[in-house]
Design a protein around this motif. Structure first.
Motif, mmCIF file in Angstrom:
data_model
loop_
_atom_site.group_PDB
_atom_site.id
_atom_site.type_symbol
_atom_site.label_atom_id
_atom_site.label_comp_id
_atom_site.label_asym_id
_atom_site.label_seq_id
_atom_site.Cartn_x
_atom_site.Cartn_y
_atom_site.Cartn_z
ATOM 1 N N UNK A 29 0.829 -1.204 0.000
ATOM 2 C CA UNK A 29 0.000 0.000 0.000
ATOM 3 C C UNK A 29 0.865 1.257 0.000
ATOM 4 N N UNK A 30 1.880 1.282 0.862
ATOM 5 C CA UNK A 30 2.745 2.460 0.939
ATOM 6 C C UNK A 30 3.591 2.611 -0.324
ATOM 7 N N UNK A 31 4.075 1.486 -0.848
ATOM 8 C CA UNK A 31 4.842 1.514 -2.095
ATOM 9 C C UNK A 31 4.001 2.124 -3.216
ATOM 10 N N UNK A 32 2.762 1.642 -3.368
ATOM 11 C CA UNK A 32 1.908 2.138 -4.448
ATOM 12 C C UNK A 32 1.470 3.580 -4.220
ATOM 13 N N UNK A 33 1.354 3.986 -2.953
ATOM 14 C CA UNK A 33 1.039 5.387 -2.688
ATOM 15 C C UNK A 33 2.172 6.278 -3.197
ATOM 16 N N UNK A 34 3.413 5.884 -2.917
ATOM 17 C CA UNK A 34 4.548 6.646 -3.431
ATOM 18 C C UNK A 34 4.606 6.625 -4.939
ATOM 19 N N UNK A 35 4.324 5.464 -5.526
ATOM 20 C CA UNK A 35 4.319 5.360 -6.979
ATOM 21 C C UNK A 35 3.221 6.224 -7.586
#
Length: 452
Positions: A29-35
């Protein structure tokens, strides 16, 4: 134990894989938020901060995406020898480094190298997440994939919202702050992955370097590059990912250049897609669980893509509001295709791969999405849309036809694998009798699942 009746929030509290599965979902979730932050601001950053022209920006992103194709097979091969956790952490840290260097580098050549490494690490990270889920979630991997996509889409939406705030400010420092937010997401994701345990492979051993191989593993593992049946699946899976380009490239450009619908309507496509994926992915995955149902979902994917192309060809030529309504319905149908594809591509990529070389096979399977992301927009802008409605009808018919081929091919390979699993190993009759005497005769396995 089945949990299909539980809602999304209940499943997120107790996902397949237990504690490790839950931590990995948070990391994703955090990875995709940054992406999402970076995806919404990257073009403007390269335009207004690094001062690249439109041609350079297009070339930069296109070449970097091509470089990213190598990320999946490279990390998949490494995962046969190295722990999945460490490889995933390494991918996160590599992206952390490239984002940091992006703040202090300029010039087309240096930016191209940084973006190529970023795309390489991104594709590698997604492959390792897939392999982690396959090992940690076991038979419930379809449920985990549904939760993963729901959390990922929620992350993208959050990232796009954060990016909107920075873009509203519009200063160079605001753009740099967005890059820092993306880099921070990779750092936190790496820290979360570090808290998980290395998942066990299908042989029951922790997949890490230095394990003492058993007698079976001394035989060379099969190579996906020499497996014509699996390569055919991967090749056919490329057009089975075209919904991504249709949604993100085809619909906006068709609206702008071929309809009278208001341009402000474009963001509605992403909103509709995100909401439907978050709400429906778990339900769709539960109804298409297992390799045989996943193969059936391939056929439904082709039908949905054909329907969406027919809508674009015949439903968008009226007034502004009728065109807007047709485009909105098309976005819903394309999202339905995406929901089917997410089930079929994931489950079949795992089920059609031999257990002993699953990491390298999944690495090769991950190339289909990367190739589509590079070639799909070019196909739509260079061939489909210039041909007008006929282009959309041709695209829909071709994808529908290929989906039938993919379905039949997958079912044939599944049947062959099941037959091979149920047939006693070749050898003398005395050997086979001895095996039965010792109680080690092969036992039937569930469809699509391999012994060991």
């Amino acid at each position: 134990m089945r949990h299909h009746g539980d809602g999304l929030l209940a499943q997120l509290r107790r996902p397949p894989g237990g504690r490790d599965g839950r931590i990995m979902l948070i990391a994703q979730f955090l990875d995709r938020a940054g992406t999402g932050v970076w995806a919404a601001s990257s073009v403007l950053y390269f335009t207004f901060v690094t001062r690249l022209d439109a041609r350079q920006v297009g070339l930069l992103l296109g070449v970097a995406a091509v470089a990213g194709i190598a990320g999946s097979p490279l990390t998949g091969q490494l995962a046969e020898r190295l722990p999945v956790r460490r490889l995933l952490i390494g991918c996160h840290l590599l992206r952390l480094g490239t984002m940091g260097l992006l703040l202090v580098c300029d010039g087309f050549a240096r930016l191209l190298a940084l973006m190529a490494l970023t795309c390489l690490a991104e594709r590698g990270a997604k492959t390792m997440e897939m392999l982690f889920a396959t090992r940690a979630a076991g038979a419930r991997r379809s449920t985990y994939q549904a939760l993963s996509r729901s959390s990922a889409n929620a992350g993208y939406a959050l990232g796009a919202g954060v990016s909107a705030l920075g873009l509203a400010v519009g200063t160079e420092n605001a753009y740099r702050a967005l890059i820092l937010a993306n880099a921070l997401s990779f750092a936190v994701a790496a820290a979360l992955v570090w808290r998980t345990r290395e998942p066990r492979s299908t042989t029951g051993r922790v997949a890490a370097a230095g394990d003492d191989p058993g007698p079976r593993s001394r035989t060379p593992a099969p190579s996906p590059w020499r497996d014509g049946g699996y390569l055919r699946f991967v090749l056919l899976d490329i057009p089975m990912n075209l919904d991504d380009s249709v949604l993100n490239v085809g619909l906006p450009l068709w609206l702008v250049n071929h309809t009278t619908a208001p341009h402000a309507f474009v963001p509605a496509f992403l909103v509709v897609n995100t909401v439907l994926v978050v709400v429906l992915q778990l339900h769709i995955s539960a109804r298409a669980e297992g390799p045989y149902r996943a193969a059936g979902a391939v056929g439904l994917y082709g039908a949905a893509m054909l329907a969406s192309c027919v809508l674009l060809a015949f439903g968008t030529g009226g007034g502004a509001w009728s065109a807007s309504a047709a485009l909105l319905v098309t976005a819903m149908v394309v999202t339905a295709a995406e929901l089917m594809r997410s089930v079929s591509s994931w489950e079949l990529a795992v089920s059609l791969a031999p257990d002993r070389a699953r990491a390298s096979y999944l690495g090769v399977a991950g190339m289909s999405q990367s190739v589509q992301k590079s070639a799909g927009p070019l196909l739509l802008t260079g061939a489909v849309m210039p041909a007008g409605p006929a282009g959309w009808l041709t695209l829909g018919a071709v994808v529908a036809g290929l989906s039938v081929v993919q379905r039949r091919s997958s079912l044939g390979r599944l049947a062959a694998m099941r037959s091979a699993t149920d047939t006693p190993a070749a050898g003398s009759s005395e050997d086979r009798t001895g095996e039965r005497t010792r109680g080690t005769a092969p036992t039937p396995t569930a469809p699509g699942r391999r012994a060991g």
